[in-house]
Design a protein around this motif. Structure first.
Motif, PDB file in Angstrom:
ATOM      1  N   VAL A  53       0.837  -1.209   0.000  1.00  0.00           N
ATOM      2  CA  VAL A  53       0.000   0.000   0.000  1.00  0.00           C
ATOM      3  C   VAL A  53       0.868   1.255   0.000  1.00  0.00           C
ATOM      4  O   VAL A  53       0.557   2.229  -0.673  1.00  0.00           O
ATOM      5  CB  VAL A  53      -0.972  -0.004   1.205  1.00  0.00           C
ATOM      6  N   VAL A  54       1.976   1.235   0.761  1.00  0.00           N
ATOM      7  CA  VAL A  54       2.839   2.419   0.836  1.00  0.00           C
ATOM      8  C   VAL A  54       4.030   2.326  -0.126  1.00  0.00           C
ATOM      9  O   VAL A  54       5.015   3.037   0.015  1.00  0.00           O
ATOM     10  CB  VAL A  54       3.315   2.702   2.288  1.00  0.00           C
ATOM     11  N   LYS A  55       3.912   1.410  -1.079  1.00  0.00           N
ATOM     12  CA  LYS A  55       4.909   1.272  -2.143  1.00  0.00           C
ATOM     13  C   LYS A  55       6.318   0.952  -1.628  1.00  0.00           C
ATOM     14  O   LYS A  55       7.316   1.485  -2.113  1.00  0.00           O
ATOM     15  CB  LYS A  55       4.912   2.500  -3.036  1.00  0.00           C
ATOM     16  N   GLN A  56       6.361   0.052  -0.641  1.00  0.00           N
ATOM     17  CA  GLN A  56       7.630  -0.440  -0.113  1.00  0.00           C
ATOM     18  C   GLN A  56       7.822  -1.881  -0.599  1.00  0.00           C
ATOM     19  O   GLN A  56       7.649  -2.849   0.140  1.00  0.00           O
ATOM     20  CB  GLN A  56       7.656  -0.345   1.413  1.00  0.00           C
ATOM     21  N   GLY A  57       8.150  -1.982  -1.888  1.00  0.00           N
ATOM     22  CA  GLY A  57       8.243  -3.281  -2.537  1.00  0.00           C
ATOM     23  C   GLY A  57       9.252  -4.229  -1.920  1.00  0.00           C
ATOM     24  O   GLY A  57       9.006  -5.436  -1.841  1.00  0.00           O
ATOM     25  N   ALA A  58      10.390  -3.718  -1.476  1.00  0.00           N
ATOM     26  CA  ALA A  58      11.414  -4.595  -0.891  1.00  0.00           C
ATOM     27  C   ALA A  58      10.906  -5.238   0.388  1.00  0.00           C
ATOM     28  O   ALA A  58      11.132  -6.432   0.620  1.00  0.00           O
ATOM     29  CB  ALA A  58      12.695  -3.814  -0.633  1.00  0.00           C
ATOM     30  N   ILE A  59      10.222  -4.462   1.218  1.00  0.00           N
ATOM     31  CA  ILE A  59       9.665  -5.016   2.457  1.00  0.00           C
ATOM     32  C   ILE A  59       8.597  -6.048   2.107  1.00  0.00           C
ATOM     33  O   ILE A  59       8.563  -7.140   2.690  1.00  0.00           O
ATOM     34  CB  ILE A  59       9.097  -3.901   3.355  1.00  0.00           C
ATOM     35  N   ALA A  60       7.747  -5.726   1.159  1.00  0.00           N
ATOM     36  CA  ALA A  60       6.700  -6.663   0.739  1.00  0.00           C
ATOM     37  C   ALA A  60       7.311  -7.949   0.184  1.00  0.00           C
ATOM     38  O   ALA A  60       6.827  -9.048   0.492  1.00  0.00           O
ATOM     39  CB  ALA A  60       5.800  -6.002  -0.299  1.00  0.00           C
ATOM     40  N   ASP A  61       8.363  -7.829  -0.592  1.00  0.00           N
ATOM     41  CA  ASP A  61       9.006  -9.008  -1.170  1.00  0.00           C
ATOM     42  C   ASP A  61       9.619  -9.896  -0.091  1.00  0.00           C
ATOM     43  O   ASP A  61       9.529 -11.125  -0.158  1.00  0.00           O
ATOM     44  CB  ASP A  61      10.075  -8.602  -2.181  1.00  0.00           C
ATOM     45  N   HIS A  62      10.247  -9.288   0.901  1.00  0.00           N
ATOM     46  CA  HIS A  62      10.811 -10.076   1.997  1.00  0.00           C
ATOM     47  C   HIS A  62       9.709 -10.744   2.821  1.00  0.00           C
ATOM     48  O   HIS A  62       9.862 -11.892   3.257  1.00  0.00           O
ATOM     49  CB  HIS A  62      11.700  -9.205   2.898  1.00  0.00           C
ATOM     50  N   ALA A  63       8.614 -10.042   3.044  1.00  0.00           N
ATOM     51  CA  ALA A  63       7.495 -10.632   3.781  1.00  0.00           C
ATOM     52  C   ALA A  63       6.919 -11.812   2.992  1.00  0.00           C
ATOM     53  O   ALA A  63       6.579 -12.850   3.570  1.00  0.00           O
ATOM     54  CB  ALA A  63       6.424  -9.586   4.054  1.00  0.00           C
ATOM     55  N   HIS A  64       6.841 -11.665   1.677  1.00  0.00           N
ATOM     56  CA  HIS A  64       6.356 -12.766   0.833  1.00  0.00           C
ATOM     57  C   HIS A  64       7.318 -13.955   0.907  1.00  0.00           C
ATOM     58  O   HIS A  64       6.882 -15.112   1.000  1.00  0.00           O
ATOM     59  CB  HIS A  64       6.191 -12.293  -0.612  1.00  0.00           C
ATOM     60  N   ALA A  65       8.603 -13.690   0.865  1.00  0.00           N
ATOM     61  CA  ALA A  65       9.599 -14.760   0.967  1.00  0.00           C
ATOM     62  C   ALA A  65       9.478 -15.485   2.305  1.00  0.00           C
ATOM     63  O   ALA A  65       9.629 -16.710   2.375  1.00  0.00           O
ATOM     64  CB  ALA A  65      11.006 -14.189   0.788  1.00  0.00           C
ATOM     65  N   LEU A  66       9.178 -14.735   3.351  1.00  0.00           N
ATOM     66  CA  LEU A  66       8.980 -15.324   4.672  1.00  0.00           C
ATOM     67  C   LEU A  66       7.771 -16.262   4.657  1.00  0.00           C
ATOM     68  O   LEU A  66       7.838 -17.398   5.138  1.00  0.00           O
ATOM     69  CB  LEU A  66       8.792 -14.203   5.689  1.00  0.00           C
ATOM     70  N   GLU A  67       6.674 -15.803   4.069  1.00  0.00           N
ATOM     71  CA  GLU A  67       5.481 -16.650   3.924  1.00  0.00           C
ATOM     72  C   GLU A  67       5.818 -17.942   3.182  1.00  0.00           C
ATOM     73  O   GLU A  67       5.426 -19.033   3.606  1.00  0.00           O
ATOM     74  CB  GLU A  67       4.411 -15.933   3.094  1.00  0.00           C
ATOM     75  N   GLU A  68       6.495 -17.798   2.068  1.00  0.00           N
ATOM     76  CA  GLU A  68       6.824 -18.947   1.224  1.00  0.00           C
ATOM     77  C   GLU A  68       7.782 -19.916   1.918  1.00  0.00           C
ATOM     78  O   GLU A  68       7.676 -21.131   1.719  1.00  0.00           O
ATOM     79  CB  GLU A  68       7.431 -18.472  -0.096  1.00  0.00           C
ATOM     80  N   ALA A  69       8.701 -19.393   2.706  1.00  0.00           N
ATOM     81  CA  ALA A  69       9.663 -20.253   3.401  1.00  0.00           C
ATOM     82  C   ALA A  69       8.968 -21.180   4.395  1.00  0.00           C
ATOM     83  O   ALA A  69       9.425 -22.305   4.638  1.00  0.00           O
ATOM     84  CB  ALA A  69      10.709 -19.398   4.114  1.00  0.00           C
ATOM     85  N   LEU A  70       7.870 -20.726   4.958  1.00  0.00           N
ATOM     86  CA  LEU A  70       7.161 -21.534   5.953  1.00  0.00           C
ATOM     87  C   LEU A  70       6.040 -22.387   5.359  1.00  0.00           C
ATOM     88  O   LEU A  70       5.547 -23.301   6.022  1.00  0.00           O
ATOM     89  CB  LEU A  70       6.587 -20.617   7.038  1.00  0.00           C
ATOM     90  N   ALA A  71       5.662 -22.121   4.130  1.00  0.00           N
ATOM     91  CA  ALA A  71       4.539 -22.826   3.506  1.00  0.00           C
ATOM     92  C   ALA A  71       4.658 -24.353   3.558  1.00  0.00           C
ATOM     93  O   ALA A  71       3.671 -25.028   3.858  1.00  0.00           O
ATOM     94  CB  ALA A  71       4.342 -22.351   2.076  1.00  0.00           C
TER      95      ALA A  71
END
Length: 107
Positions: A53-71
């Motif tokens: 939402v606040v256009k912080q793509g790097a933070i969003a990408d790391h959060a997504h990687a965190l989700e995927e690592a635990l999937a």
């Protein structure tokens, strides 16, 4: 006066990073804690959305990687290997640094 576009995001992101850290530390002591992986994934998903939402793509990408690592470890009774916990904690550290950098004045 220039409004701070990250004012509310910083507060939310810090809270989410703190809760993510607590969740990962809980997984570190009990890698098969029921529901813990799902809880951590939900927190990461919330952070990812807020960052986008606040256009912080790097933070969003790391959060997504965190989700995927635990999937792969979401099944009841499945434990999270120590190496995976360490990798996620590394991602969380990077996210924390990125959130903290939003406090720096822009020249």
């Amino acid at each position: 006066m220039n409004p701070d576009p990250y004012k509310y995001f910083r507060v939310e992101a810090r809270d989410l990073v703190e809760e993510l850290g607590k969740g990962m530390l809980a997984l570190e002591t009990d890698a098969a804690a029921p529901g813990r992986v799902a809880q951590v994934q939900r927190l990461a998903h919330t952070l990812k959305g807020a960052a986008r939402v606040v256009k912080q793509g790097a933070i969003a990408d790391h959060a997504h990687a965190l989700e995927e690592a635990l999937a792969p470890h979401r099944a009841p009774g499945d434990s999270v290997p120590r190496a995976r916990v360490d990798a996620v904690l590394g991602l969380l550290e990077r996210i924390g640094i990125q959130v903290a950098s939003l406090d720096l004045p822009v020249a």
